[in-house]
Design an enzyme around this catalytic site. Structure first.
Site, PDB file in Angstrom:
ATOM      1  N   GLY A   1       0.662  -1.135  -0.057  1.00  0.00           N
ATOM      2  CA  GLY A   1       0.055  -0.037   0.043  1.00  0.00           C
ATOM      3  C   GLY A   1       0.941   1.434   0.016  1.00  0.00           C
TER       4      GLY A   1
ATOM      5  CD  GLU B   1      -9.084  -4.646   3.456  1.00  0.00           C
ATOM      6  OE1 GLU B   1      -8.410  -4.958   4.617  1.00  0.00           O
ATOM      7  OE2 GLU B   1      -9.452  -5.882   3.003  1.00  0.00           O
TER       8      GLU B   1
HETATM    9  C1  UN1 Z   1      -9.834 -10.089   4.489  1.00  0.00           C
HETATM   10  O1  UN1 Z   1      -9.305 -10.642   5.161  1.00  0.00           O
HETATM   11  O2  UN1 Z   1      -8.944  -9.405   3.646  1.00  0.00           O
HETATM   12  O3  UN1 Z   1     -14.615 -10.015   7.940  1.00  0.00           O
HETATM   13  C2  UN1 Z   1     -11.064  -9.780   3.974  1.00  0.00           C
HETATM   14  C3  UN1 Z   1     -13.785 -10.644   7.348  1.00  0.00           C
HETATM   15  C4  UN1 Z   1     -14.082 -11.150   6.118  1.00  0.00           C
HETATM   16  C5  UN1 Z   1     -13.368 -10.489   5.188  1.00  0.00           C
HETATM   17  C6  UN1 Z   1     -11.716 -10.490   5.282  1.00  0.00           C
HETATM   18  N1  UN1 Z   1     -15.708 -10.921   5.749  1.00  0.00           N
HETATM   19  O4  UN1 Z   1     -13.111 -11.684   8.145  1.00  0.00           O
END
Ligand code: UN1
Length: 514
Positions: A253, A270
């Site tokens: 990132g 993210e």
């Molecule tokens: C991730 O680990 O990149 O809340 C996403 C969670 C899942 C998504 C994780 N619904 O653990």
């Protein structure tokens, strides 16, 4: 003793057969080549074997994919949003039909236990349904104008091509979060999945192309490019890619953000998490232990939402640790495709080395390490580990790092302010939780001076979010929001429109000009 299915792994040929059957079912087996043939190596952490080679995209072909997506955007952006929704509805149907096939591929490539793999595919189906509803709800505001005979309003328009970069640990759901929403918003998509999960990507691409064909949409609205860094860079640096939505490490990132900003593109990041749960004296400990074990040991600690820290009140810390350690002892570790297994493999040897290194550092810092050892499953290149519980004397640097493995550090506190300070003391800001039956504590945790994370849960672990909420976090997590709520706004541009329907020309702020 921890249960293990020692030396009871499938053979590489078994795994190849499963992949072939699943890809045949989705109509995507043509892409499979023998291992060792030039292209991307598709492997499985279950045994550590390379199973197939699949075609790799050249940088020139990645540029061509952007050309196609950019050309498709011209028509897609003026297609009515509910009509765009029909494509996503069809995709959702195909995902439902092929839920088991996709889950098989997720298990083989990412090593997720079957139930979590099915859950990941369900998350794709859920976001498709959400996006279909959204396709009739891309609302703008009407705002009171200060001028008579004027109307002020906002309209939302598609951005352009969205570059989606995803990680191995959610190889299909994160693509779906981005793609379903981007498509109804009128954007077109170019997807670069993790090099570690090319097979799931081929399956998804095949299904979206079929959905396009079924509803009569040009398949170029969604393209797949497969490869390494250079392919990611082709998206990051291309001025036609209006938004880069990237999921991965903080290090990634740090590169993507400034490079996209340099050309005034938009980035949705993210990145890492270092998620904690505060466990208070009033907590329902049975519930807390179950939630903690799922969030800390589930997915073998390889979610960005994995719980990495517990901040326990000193009055219950011993009891809590005893119960977590006891639960860890009973966790079945092994082949993730076998019913009943709860902890599958780490993705590769580097994850294992990182885990060993972090545990050594924690021990040198005075941490008491319980578990964390490797399970010999009879496969040299497959890395199965017992989840580790580490009681720390205080927060040393290792506690501030995200190690993508099942390590849960336990710290203690005596007053809630200190617990919240500890929660917020790490550079990452994705998810957090408090276990309490005291409404004051719960509200304080969610207040402005409470958790500084994008997700702050009460009596739920840090992982396993539903798609309906906006997903993402602050600080080094990158600030992006994906998935539900109004996260769609990141995929569109806003225009403010002031309309004068009078025959006068009053100027704002009472300005007079001639
Ligand atoms: C991730 O680990 O990149 O809340 C996403 C969670 C899942 C998504 C994780 N619904 O653990």
């Amino acid at each position: 003793m921890t249960t293990m299915q020692k030396n009871n792994l499938p053979t590489a040929d078994d795994l190849r057969d499963r992949v072939r059957v699943a890809l045949q079912a989705v109509g995507a087996d043509a892409a499979l080549g023998e291992p060792g043939v030039s292209g991307l190596a598709a492997g499985s952490p279950i045994t550590g074997d390379v199973l197939f080679s699949v075609p790799e995209t050249s940088p020139a072909a990645a540029g061509a994919a952007v050309d196609e997506a950019a050309a498709a955007f011209a028509g897609w952006r003026t297609t009515p949003a509910p009509v765009r929704g029909a494509l996503v509805a069809r995709l959702g149907e195909l995902l439902t039909e092929h839920k088991a096939d996709l889950a098989t591929l997720v298990t083989v490539e990412a090593g997720k236990i079957s139930s979590e793999a099915l859950g990941e595919v369900q998350e794709m189906i859920d976001i498709c349904q959400f996006a279909v509803g959204l396709s009739r709800q891309l609302y703008g505001k009407t705002i009171a104008s200060e001028r008579p005979g004027h109307r002020l309003m906002e309209t939302w328009h598609p951005l352009g091509v969205v570059g989606v970069i995803t990680a191995f640990n959610f190889p299909v759901a994160v693509w779906a979060w981005n793609t379903a929403v981007a498509l109804v918003c009128g954007d077109t998509v170019v997807w670069k999945p993790s090099e570690l999960t090319p097979l799931t990507a081929i399956a998804c691409q095949t299904l979206i192309e079929r959905a396009c064909a079924d509803v009569g949409v040009d398949g170029s609205v969604s393209r797949l490019v497969q490869g390494g860094r250079d392919i990611g860079e082709a998206l990051i640096d291309d001025p036609r890619v209006a938004l880069v939505s990237a999921t991965g490490s903080v290090r990634m990132g740090r590169e993507v953000g400034p490079r996209v900003a340099q050309r005034f593109g938009k980035a949705l990041l993210e990145l890492g998490g270092n998620n904690a749960a505060i466990v208070t004296p009033s907590a329902d400990l049975d519930l807390a232990v179950r939630a903690i074990v799922f969030s800390a040991a589930g997915t073998a600690g390889q979610r960005c939402t994995t719980m990495r820290r517990v901040i326990a009140h000193s009055s219950i810390a011993d009891e809590l640790c005893r119960r977590i350690a006891a639960a860890y002892e009973t966790l079945p570790i092994g082949d993730p495709s076998v019913d009943g297994t709860l902890v599958g493999p780490l993705i590769h040897s580097r994850s294992y080395r990182d885990m060993v290194g972090a545990l050594q550092t924690a021990a040198a810092d005075g941490g008491e390490v319980i578990g964390g050892h490797r399970h010999d499953m009879g496969a040299e290149d497959a890395f199965y580990v017992a989840p580790a519980l580490v009681r720390m004397p205080g927060q040393t640097e290792v506690v501030h790092n995200e190690t993508f493995a099942p390590i849960l550090y336990v710290l203690t506190y005596d007053d809630l302010d200190t617990a919240i300070e500890l929660n917020n003391a790490v550079p990452q800001g994705l998810s957090s939780a408090i276990f309490t039956t005291d409404i004051r504590e719960a509200e304080r945790f969610m207040a402005a001076d409470g958790s500084d994370c994008g997700i702050a849960n009460v009596n739920i672990g840090t992982s396993g979010a539903e798609i309906g909420g906006a997903f993402g976090g602050e600080k080094e997590t990158g600030g992006g929001r994906e998935s539900g709520s109004d996260a769609w706004k990141a995929y569109m541009r806003r225009a403010t429109n002031t309309v004068n329907y009078s025959s006068e020309l009053p100027l704002a702020q009472g300005v007079r000009f001639g």
